[in-house]
Design an enzyme around this catalytic site. Sequence first.
Site, PDB file in Angstrom:
ATOM      1  NE  ARG B  54      -0.997  -2.851   2.840  1.00 22.96           N
ATOM      2  CZ  ARG B  54      -0.775  -3.861   3.043  1.00 22.96           C
ATOM      3  NH1 ARG B  54       0.202  -5.033   1.330  1.00 22.96           N
ATOM      4  NH2 ARG B  54      -0.005  -3.939   3.418  1.00 22.96           N
ATOM      5  CB  CYS B  84      -4.947  -2.543   6.274  1.00 24.26           C
ATOM      6  SG  CYS B  84      -3.393  -1.481   5.321  1.00 24.26           S
ATOM      7  CB  THR B  86      -1.698   2.041   4.763  1.00 23.41           C
ATOM      8  OG1 THR B  86      -1.647   2.255   5.624  1.00 23.41           O
ATOM      9  CG2 THR B  86      -1.697   3.492   3.149  1.00 23.41           C
ATOM     10  CB  THR B 126       1.678   4.445   5.996  1.00 28.64           C
ATOM     11  OG1 THR B 126       0.250   4.695   5.840  1.00 28.64           O
ATOM     12  CG2 THR B 126       2.250   3.253   5.983  1.00 28.64           C
ATOM     13  CE  LYS B 163       3.393  -3.317   7.119  1.00 29.72           C
ATOM     14  NZ  LYS B 163       2.418  -3.856   6.615  1.00 29.72           N
ATOM     15  CB  CYS B 194       0.583   1.579  11.030  1.00 28.20           C
ATOM     16  SG  CYS B 194       0.443   0.711   9.999  1.00 28.20           S
TER      17      CYS B 194
END
Lengths: 236, 236
Positions: B54, B84, B86, B126, B163, B194
Amino acid sequence: MTDEADTLTLGVLGGMGPAATLEFLARLQAYTPADRDQDHIRVLADINPRVPDRNTPGSDAGAVLAEMAGALRGAGAEVLAMPCNTAHAHADLIQRASGLPLIDMIDLGAQAAQESGALRAGVLGTKGALRLYREYLAARGMGLVSLPPGRQEAFMEALYRIKAGDDGADVKRIMKGFADELVKAGAEVLVAGCTEVPLVLDPEDVKVDLADPGDLLARRCVAVCLGYEPTPVFVG
Amino acid sequence: MTDEADTLTLGVLGGMGPAATLEFLARLQAYTPADRDQDHIRVLADINPRVPDRNTPGSDAGAVLAEMAGALRGAGAEVLAMPCNTAHAHADLIQRASGLPLIDMIDLGAQAAQESGALRAGVLGTKGALRLYREYLAARGMGLVSLPPGRQEAFMEALYRIKAGDDGADVKRIMKGFADELVKAGAEVLVAGCTEVPLVLDPEDVKVDLADPGDLLARRCVAVCLGYEPTPVFVG
């Protein structure tokens, strides 16, 4: 890392019980070599608590599971897994209805029991799961050790406590007691034949090897989806 | 407990990242009052790591998410959630493509920030998530506090470490540092904008209230699916 084009999408028939399904999904991720999101395998999971109780005689779990499997194929699943030992009684129906292969956790449990070198495997599972393991173990020349009827009922009570969210010291002690009984009755290896069992019983709790078919299923799924092992073929 | 006929099936657009999706699924279960498997809500989860990053300009994440949403509807989903932040840039497309309402986690985060009584919310997210929060906070008469450009890049590096599976003390210390910077820059409340952030940052790590939109999303999903709160309506 992995080439997306070469990986298979895993369909998970879940919710039996919900906590055991999450444990399975977590192991899938843990066993996948991944440095970024895109390295993980794609998993389509139907966490469906509306599957009728697999331990209630005359329940229509098979029809619901077959429908779920068909919908998972429609959504993109290419190979199936079901982190519930008892529900494997419906494995053939699931595969016929969906046209997809199901990675068989009963076979993985029986194979691990055999590879331990034991001849008699003690299985902690529901009556339905015990029927499956008796058959699979016999095919490998092995005998099954199970709890006597009264104790089997007490085991089921413990399972329903775990399903209700109880993973405290008391239920752990009780589960260890069942494992010890099977060893005293001659089991040379133990199989956690219900996905709730490993939620409260660790390998160090028991005096012999403890095979965890749910864990073995997660490892096999990762290997199959990443192409390290061949996809099983269903011959219906 | 719950009457199956009255509960909605939740479709989860997941895999962004996979660990955050599992955390979300675990909270759904934890927040559901359940004494047995059948009391849980049905969840269809597409844990799809093939969603393009993304944060890569020009990536086609929207088209992939729209396709996933349509397939989830086909498999039985009645309302959607996407853990999520974003990816909520594609919320309208997802709803138009599937015809299903998406429970909006950005709105839940902005609402919680407002309810704290703050006028300036610091958001750890983000660039794409910051754009969304700036708009949603402005609609509530609030201002957004974000990291300066160089620090935003360092924040993204930390996200990619999480991640990749790193949730160690070092990355926790770094994330706490970003939170402290936002407070020093005038943030009166913080938003974990996030889904990777709450994997390493706890409310007790920060000096002001910390809103966790992923946690709020899980609570709202349970309430909507059990019929305690009305299903959101999408007007496309």
